[in-house]
Write a protein that holds these residues in place. Structure first.
Motif, mmCIF file in Angstrom:
data_model
loop_
_atom_site.group_PDB
_atom_site.id
_atom_site.type_symbol
_atom_site.label_atom_id
_atom_site.label_comp_id
_atom_site.label_asym_id
_atom_site.label_seq_id
_atom_site.Cartn_x
_atom_site.Cartn_y
_atom_site.Cartn_z
ATOM 1 N N TYR A 134 1.025 -1.191 0.152
ATOM 2 C CA TYR A 134 0.071 -0.035 -0.119
ATOM 3 C C TYR A 134 0.884 1.241 -0.046
ATOM 4 O O TYR A 134 0.719 2.343 -0.787
ATOM 5 C CB TYR A 134 -1.044 0.042 1.370
ATOM 6 C CG TYR A 134 -1.803 1.496 1.476
ATOM 7 C CD1 TYR A 134 -2.791 1.363 0.633
ATOM 8 C CD2 TYR A 134 -1.283 2.327 2.089
ATOM 9 C CE1 TYR A 134 -3.671 2.610 0.675
ATOM 10 C CE2 TYR A 134 -2.166 3.468 2.254
ATOM 11 C CZ TYR A 134 -3.118 3.614 1.622
ATOM 12 O OH TYR A 134 -3.967 4.754 1.695
ATOM 13 N N LEU A 135 1.841 1.411 0.742
ATOM 14 C CA LEU A 135 2.755 2.596 0.876
ATOM 15 C C LEU A 135 3.683 2.633 -0.339
ATOM 16 O O LEU A 135 3.756 3.729 -0.754
ATOM 17 C CB LEU A 135 3.597 2.305 1.967
ATOM 18 C CG LEU A 135 3.076 2.644 3.545
ATOM 19 C CD1 LEU A 135 3.940 2.488 4.682
ATOM 20 C CD2 LEU A 135 2.419 4.034 3.384
ATOM 21 N N ARG A 136 4.017 1.482 -1.004
ATOM 22 C CA ARG A 136 4.597 1.576 -2.310
ATOM 23 C C ARG A 136 3.947 1.970 -3.179
ATOM 24 O O ARG A 136 4.512 2.832 -4.256
ATOM 25 C CB ARG A 136 5.318 0.028 -2.586
ATOM 26 C CG ARG A 136 6.548 -0.255 -1.955
ATOM 27 C CD ARG A 136 7.060 -1.404 -2.552
ATOM 28 N NE ARG A 136 6.268 -2.427 -3.189
ATOM 29 C CZ ARG A 136 5.990 -3.500 -2.537
ATOM 30 N NH1 ARG A 136 6.451 -3.758 -1.272
ATOM 31 N NH2 ARG A 136 4.966 -4.175 -2.788
ATOM 32 N N GLU A 137 2.607 1.962 -3.409
ATOM 33 C CA GLU A 137 1.727 2.428 -4.313
ATOM 34 C C GLU A 137 1.390 4.010 -4.221
ATOM 35 O O GLU A 137 1.136 4.571 -5.000
ATOM 36 C CB GLU A 137 0.323 1.708 -4.376
ATOM 37 C CG GLU A 137 0.447 0.213 -4.747
ATOM 38 C CD GLU A 137 -0.746 -0.372 -4.398
ATOM 39 O OE1 GLU A 137 -1.832 -0.076 -3.902
ATOM 40 O OE2 GLU A 137 -0.995 -1.611 -5.223
ATOM 41 N N ARG A 138 1.921 4.498 -2.855
ATOM 42 C CA ARG A 138 1.704 5.808 -2.765
ATOM 43 C C ARG A 138 2.826 6.800 -3.731
ATOM 44 O O ARG A 138 2.617 8.130 -3.686
ATOM 45 C CB ARG A 138 1.590 6.153 -1.136
ATOM 46 C CG ARG A 138 0.659 5.569 -0.571
ATOM 47 C CD ARG A 138 -0.831 5.966 -0.706
ATOM 48 N NE ARG A 138 -1.359 5.634 -2.086
ATOM 49 C CZ ARG A 138 -1.910 4.763 -2.349
ATOM 50 N NH1 ARG A 138 -1.891 3.389 -1.787
ATOM 51 N NH2 ARG A 138 -2.410 4.733 -3.474
ATOM 52 N N VAL A 139 3.767 6.010 -4.131
ATOM 53 C CA VAL A 139 4.860 6.828 -4.636
ATOM 54 C C VAL A 139 3.890 7.756 -5.940
ATOM 55 O O VAL A 139 4.259 8.608 -6.273
ATOM 56 C CB VAL A 139 5.796 5.902 -5.467
ATOM 57 C CG1 VAL A 139 6.697 6.417 -6.442
ATOM 58 C CG2 VAL A 139 6.603 5.411 -4.311
ATOM 59 N N ALA A 140 2.869 6.832 -6.567
ATOM 60 C CA ALA A 140 2.344 7.457 -7.693
ATOM 61 C C ALA A 140 1.523 8.867 -7.214
ATOM 62 O O ALA A 140 1.552 9.768 -7.889
ATOM 63 C CB ALA A 140 1.439 6.407 -8.402
ATOM 64 N N ASP A 141 0.977 8.637 -6.114
ATOM 65 C CA ASP A 141 0.078 9.886 -5.528
ATOM 66 C C ASP A 141 1.259 10.958 -5.179
ATOM 67 O O ASP A 141 0.971 12.266 -5.546
ATOM 68 C CB ASP A 141 -0.368 9.489 -4.108
ATOM 69 C CG ASP A 141 -1.639 8.321 -4.413
ATOM 70 O OD1 ASP A 141 -2.153 8.428 -5.521
ATOM 71 O OD2 ASP A 141 -1.702 7.489 -3.614
ATOM 72 N N VAL A 142 2.217 10.849 -4.692
ATOM 73 C CA VAL A 142 3.524 11.828 -4.519
ATOM 74 C C VAL A 142 3.815 12.524 -5.681
ATOM 75 O O VAL A 142 3.958 13.750 -6.005
ATOM 76 C CB VAL A 142 4.564 11.447 -3.750
ATOM 77 C CG1 VAL A 142 5.748 12.338 -3.583
ATOM 78 C CG2 VAL A 142 4.255 10.763 -2.235
ATOM 79 N N LYS A 143 4.185 11.662 -6.812
ATOM 80 C CA LYS A 143 4.461 12.172 -8.040
ATOM 81 C C LYS A 143 3.316 12.826 -8.809
ATOM 82 O O LYS A 143 3.679 14.022 -9.429
ATOM 83 C CB LYS A 143 4.775 11.119 -8.979
ATOM 84 C CG LYS A 143 6.167 10.481 -8.578
ATOM 85 C CD LYS A 143 6.563 9.375 -9.337
ATOM 86 C CE LYS A 143 7.987 8.601 -9.186
ATOM 87 N NZ LYS A 143 8.513 7.779 -10.129
ATOM 88 N N ASP A 144 2.187 12.413 -8.711
ATOM 89 C CA ASP A 144 0.908 13.297 -9.203
ATOM 90 C C ASP A 144 0.893 14.507 -8.458
ATOM 91 O O ASP A 144 0.558 15.680 -9.261
ATOM 92 C CB ASP A 144 -0.286 12.429 -9.027
ATOM 93 C CG ASP A 144 -1.699 12.939 -9.878
ATOM 94 O OD1 ASP A 144 -1.372 13.648 -10.634
ATOM 95 O OD2 ASP A 144 -2.631 12.727 -9.216
ATOM 96 N N VAL A 145 0.751 14.524 -7.117
ATOM 97 C CA VAL A 145 0.656 15.941 -6.449
ATOM 98 C C VAL A 145 1.849 16.866 -7.005
ATOM 99 O O VAL A 145 1.476 17.888 -7.120
ATOM 100 C CB VAL A 145 0.695 15.627 -4.884
ATOM 101 C CG1 VAL A 145 0.891 17.115 -4.081
ATOM 102 C CG2 VAL A 145 -0.373 14.844 -4.602
ATOM 103 N N ALA A 146 3.162 16.297 -6.891
ATOM 104 C CA ALA A 146 4.310 17.207 -7.575
ATOM 105 C C ALA A 146 4.022 17.838 -8.781
ATOM 106 O O ALA A 146 4.346 18.891 -8.781
ATOM 107 C CB ALA A 146 5.771 16.260 -7.449
ATOM 108 N N ARG A 147 3.462 16.954 -9.762
ATOM 109 C CA ARG A 147 3.338 17.369 -11.306
ATOM 110 C C ARG A 147 2.386 18.447 -11.240
ATOM 111 O O ARG A 147 2.440 19.543 -11.789
ATOM 112 C CB ARG A 147 2.838 16.153 -12.024
ATOM 113 C CG ARG A 147 3.900 15.635 -12.855
ATOM 114 C CD ARG A 147 3.129 14.754 -13.958
ATOM 115 N NE ARG A 147 2.364 14.045 -13.528
ATOM 116 C CZ ARG A 147 2.530 12.641 -13.243
ATOM 117 N NH1 ARG A 147 3.572 12.151 -13.160
ATOM 118 N NH2 ARG A 147 1.147 11.810 -12.800
#
Length: 180
Positions: A134-147
């Protein structure tokens, strides 16, 4: 007069992960990841306060956009699916994330884009190493927010799907929830 034969369009077969079951026929809308080059520069000491304000304005605008997206999703398909954006808001509201970015602006005199990129990359790398899926999948969320923050810092209001004006088959390397 010579007859010109029209060349038959070449068939293209794309393989990937479909998110909708079945077969679709229609116009194709291709999306490339929006990775505009980020300007990175060292700030003069007198530029630091204004850069912190610009960073904070980018965070506030990003939060406003995510709240609007979440509200639209909630109205369209319900609370359960809208809750994915709570994670995006948690990234934006993470005091450590904000403080680290501000510290990079203040101490290292990085501009806001560089500060966000450095902090988002560090978070992404750390999350990608944890055992919890679950935490590994949050990488995409961090990248989306940063974009989204990058886009707001650059003053760009357009979005990669803004050119989509008819029902189409969307093909992209990846689409984050906020993009769909």
């Amino acid at each position: 007069m010579k007859k010109v034969r029209k060349k038959k369009p070449e068939e293209i077969i794309l393989k990937g992960i479909g998110v909708s079951p079945g077969v679709a026929i229609g116009p194709l809308y291709r999306v490339d990841l929006e990775e505009a080059p980020l300007s990175e520069r060292e700030l003069l000491p007198e530029e630091v306060p204004a850069e912190i304000l610009r960073f904070e304005a980018g965070i506030i605008e990003t939060r406003r956009q995510i709240n609007a997206i979440q509200g639209n999703v909630r109205r369209a398909i319900g609370d359960y699916d809208a809750n994915i954006f709570d994670v995006h808001k948690m990234v934006l509201d993470d005091g450590a994330f904000i403080e680290e970015a501000i510290r990079k602006i203040q101490v290292e005199r990085k501009n806001a884009e560089a500060a966000v990129r450095l902090v988002a990359n560090r978070y992404s790398e750390a999350l990608s190493l944890v055992e919890d899926e679950y935490l590994r999948e949050r990488v995409a969320d961090v990248k989306d927010v940063a974009r989204r923050v990058f886009r707001n810092l650059a003053g760009r209001k357009s979005h990669m799907l803004d050119g989509l004006h008819e029902r189409s088959i969307v093909v992209a390397p990846d689409l984050a929830p906020s993009e769909t």
